[in-house]
Design an enzyme around this catalytic site. Sequence first.
Site, short mmCIF file in Angstrom:
data_model
loop_
_atom_site.label_atom_id
_atom_site.label_comp_id
_atom_site.label_asym_id
_atom_site.label_seq_id
_atom_site.Cartn_x
_atom_site.Cartn_y
_atom_site.Cartn_z
N GLN A 98 2.92 -12.29 7.97
CA GLN A 98 2.41 -13.61 8.37
C GLN A 98 3.17 -14.13 9.59
O GLN A 98 2.58 -14.70 10.50
CB GLN A 98 2.55 -14.58 7.18
N GLY A 136 -3.51 7.94 -16.52
CA GLY A 136 -2.35 7.66 -15.68
C GLY A 136 -1.30 6.96 -16.51
O GLY A 136 -0.33 7.56 -16.97
N GLY A 171 4.55 4.43 -12.68
CA GLY A 171 4.24 3.52 -13.79
C GLY A 171 3.93 2.17 -13.19
O GLY A 171 4.73 1.64 -12.40
N GLU A 175 13.56 8.17 -11.46
CA GLU A 175 12.40 8.02 -10.58
C GLU A 175 12.17 6.54 -10.26
O GLU A 175 11.94 6.16 -9.11
CB GLU A 175 11.15 8.62 -11.26
N ARG A 176 12.27 5.71 -11.27
CA ARG A 176 11.99 4.27 -11.07
C ARG A 176 13.08 3.60 -10.25
O ARG A 176 12.80 2.72 -9.42
CB ARG A 176 11.79 3.60 -12.43
C1 LIG Z 1 0.19 7.22 -3.56
C2 LIG Z 1 0.33 7.63 -4.99
C3 LIG Z 1 1.25 8.62 -5.33
C4 LIG Z 1 1.35 9.04 -6.66
N1 LIG Z 1 2.17 10.10 -6.97
C5 LIG Z 1 2.10 10.64 -8.20
C6 LIG Z 1 2.77 11.87 -8.50
O1 LIG Z 1 3.47 12.44 -7.65
N2 LIG Z 1 2.64 12.40 -9.74
C7 LIG Z 1 1.88 11.80 -10.69
O2 LIG Z 1 1.80 12.34 -11.78
N3 LIG Z 1 1.24 10.64 -10.46
C8 LIG Z 1 1.31 10.05 -9.23
N4 LIG Z 1 0.64 8.90 -8.97
C9 LIG Z 1 -0.17 8.29 -10.02
C10 LIG Z 1 0.37 6.96 -10.52
O3 LIG Z 1 1.58 7.14 -11.21
C11 LIG Z 1 -0.73 6.32 -11.37
O4 LIG Z 1 -1.76 5.92 -10.47
C12 LIG Z 1 -0.24 5.12 -12.19
O5 LIG Z 1 0.64 5.54 -13.21
C13 LIG Z 1 -1.39 4.34 -12.82
O6 LIG Z 1 -2.27 5.18 -13.50
P1 LIG Z 1 -3.86 5.05 -13.23
O7 LIG Z 1 -4.07 5.10 -11.76
O8 LIG Z 1 -4.56 6.02 -14.07
O9 LIG Z 1 -4.22 3.57 -13.68
P2 LIG Z 1 -4.66 3.12 -15.16
O10 LIG Z 1 -3.71 3.66 -16.14
O11 LIG Z 1 -6.11 3.40 -15.32
O12 LIG Z 1 -4.45 1.54 -15.06
C14 LIG Z 1 -5.42 0.67 -14.46
C15 LIG Z 1 -4.91 -0.77 -14.62
O13 LIG Z 1 -4.80 -1.08 -16.02
C16 LIG Z 1 -3.49 -1.51 -16.31
N5 LIG Z 1 -3.09 -1.03 -17.63
C17 LIG Z 1 -3.19 0.21 -18.15
N6 LIG Z 1 -2.68 0.24 -19.38
C18 LIG Z 1 -2.21 -1.01 -19.64
C19 LIG Z 1 -1.53 -1.60 -20.74
N7 LIG Z 1 -1.21 -0.90 -21.83
N8 LIG Z 1 -1.21 -2.90 -20.64
C20 LIG Z 1 -1.52 -3.63 -19.55
N9 LIG Z 1 -2.15 -3.12 -18.46
C21 LIG Z 1 -2.47 -1.82 -18.52
C22 LIG Z 1 -2.61 -0.90 -15.23
O14 LIG Z 1 -1.41 -1.61 -15.07
C23 LIG Z 1 -3.52 -0.99 -14.03
O15 LIG Z 1 -3.43 -2.27 -13.46
C24 LIG Z 1 0.57 8.43 -7.66
C25 LIG Z 1 -0.32 7.39 -7.31
C26 LIG Z 1 -0.47 7.00 -6.00
C27 LIG Z 1 -1.48 5.96 -5.66
#
Ligand SMILES: Cc1cc2nc3c(=O)[nH]c(=O)nc-3n(C[C@H](O)[C@H](O)[C@H](O)COP(=O)(O)OP(=O)(O)OC[C@H]3O[C@@H](n4cnc5c(N)ncnc54)[C@H](O)[C@@H]3O)c2cc1C
Length: 382
Positions: free
Chosen positions: A339, A132, A367, A245-246
Site C-alpha cells: 500500500q 491435503g 499445514g 518444516e513449520r
Molecule cells: C506452493 C505450494 C507448495 C506446496 N508444497 C507441498 C509439498 O512440497 N509437499 C506436499 O505434500 N504438499 C505441498 N503443498 C500442499 C499444501 O501443504 C496443502 O495445499 C495444504 O496442506 C492444504 O491442503 P489442501 O490444499 O488439500 O486444502 P484442504 O485440506 O482441502 O483445505 C481447504 C480449506 O479448508 C480448511 N480446513 C480443512 N480442514 C479443516 C479443519 N479440520 N478445520 C478447519 N478448517 C479446515 C483449510 O484450512 C482450508 O482453508 C504445497 C502447496 C502449495 C500451494
Amino acid sequence: MRRNIFEPEHDEFRSTAKSFFETVCAPNSQEWEDRGYVDRSAWLEAGKLGLIGWEMPEKFGGADIQDFRFNAILNEEYHATGSVGIGLGVQNDILSGYFRDLTTDEQKDRWLPKYVSGEYITAIAMSEPGAGSDLANIKTTAKRDGDHYIVNGSKTFISNGLLADLVVVVCRTDPDAAKPHKGISLIVVETGMEGFTRGRKLDKIGQRAADTAELFFENVRVPVENLIGEENRGFYHLMRNLPAERLGIAIHAVAQAKRAVELSTEYAHERKAFGQPIGEFQVNRHALAQMHTEVNVMQTYIDQCIVAVNANSLTGDEAAGAKWWATDTQWRIIDRCLQLHGGYGYINEYEIARLWRDARVQRIYGGTNEIMLDIVGKGLGF
Ligand SMILES: Cc1cc2nc3c(=O)[nH]c(=O)nc-3n(C[C@H](O)[C@H](O)[C@H](O)COP(=O)(O)OP(=O)(O)OC[C@H]3O[C@@H](n4cnc5c(N)ncnc54)[C@H](O)[C@@H]3O)c2cc1C
C-alpha cells in the site's frame, strides 16, 4: 536489533550464503520467474559451497552438524538478496531429517553423497488431489509384491516436483489398519522408475520460480530397499519432522517481512507527494515504525524457537503456533508495505509486488493456518 544467538562460524556461513545468492541466484531471478524453475547448476554450486546437507555425516560430504541456525541464515540471506525459486529450504529444513534419521547405512551410501553435492534434488509428496489437511486419508497405495512395492496414485502441489531426483512418497501400505494413520509408509521413488511421471508445472499466483508439480504413479515397481523408516509408521515419522518444516516457514516469514519493510522505508524516503517524502506523513511514518518494531518482535520470538529446536525442545504445538503467527503477521505487514508503494506496488517490476504474491501461500502450505490453530487448540485441551 542485535541478535545474540549466533557464533563466529555462523557469520562465516552467512557471508558464503550471501555471496552465493548475490552472484548465482539474484541475477537470474527474473529469468527463473519467467521460466518457472531454476538452473540445476545453481544447486551444484550450492553443494560445492557446503550449503546443502551439512547435517549429514562427514563421510558422505556433510559436516555432521545439526544446528537450525544455519538453516535460518540460508533462508534469511535468500530473501535479503531478493533471490527466488531455489528450493534449498525444502531440502535442508524438511528433507534432511528424513534422509539423516530414517535411512539405513546402505541407503545413506546410495543417496547422501549426491544429496549433499546438489546432484540429487529431493521432494516430499504428501498432498493429493483429494487430501491435503486430512493427511491420514491419502489414497496412494504401495502394495508389497515380493521384493518390491507397487505404487499407484497421484500427488499434487509438490515443491521441487519437476526437478526432484528422489521423492519421498507418502503411501498407504496397510489398507486394513485399525486407524487410517496407522497404515502409512514413506517410500523413495526415483527419477527414471517406470510408471513415475510428472504432470504440468502448476501455474501459481506467486513463488513462480519454484517448481511445483503434480506427480503420477502407475504400477511403479519400487524395491523394498527404498522404504525409509518403519513400514506403517510413516505418519509418526511425518509428525516428528513437521515442527522443523513449520519453523522453516516461520523463518521465511520474518525474513520476507523484514525485506518488505526495508524496501518500503527506502521507498518512503524517496517518493514524494505534496512536496515531501511520503514517509514524512505521520500516518506512513507510524506504519513503518510499527512494522519495523513488529519485525524485531517476530525475530526475537522466532530466534527463541530456533534455540528450542536445537535443544530438541520445540513442541509440535509451539511450532504450529509460530507458523500461524509469523505467516499471518508477515501477510499483514507485506500488504501494508505494498500500500505504501501506491500504484507501483501493483506493478510486477517492483519487488514488493513479488513479495506480496509470494507471501500468500505461506498461510496455506506446511499445514494451513486453520490447522495450525487447531493443533494449538488441542494442546489447550479442546
Ligand atoms: C506452493 C505450494 C507448495 C506446496 N508444497 C507441498 C509439498 O512440497 N509437499 C506436499 O505434500 N504438499 C505441498 N503443498 C500442499 C499444501 O501443504 C496443502 O495445499 C495444504 O496442506 C492444504 O491442503 P489442501 O490444499 O488439500 O486444502 P484442504 O485440506 O482441502 O483445505 C481447504 C480449506 O479448508 C480448511 N480446513 C480443512 N480442514 C479443516 C479443519 N479440520 N478445520 C478447519 N478448517 C479446515 C483449510 O484450512 C482450508 O482453508 C504445497 C502447496 C502449495 C500451494
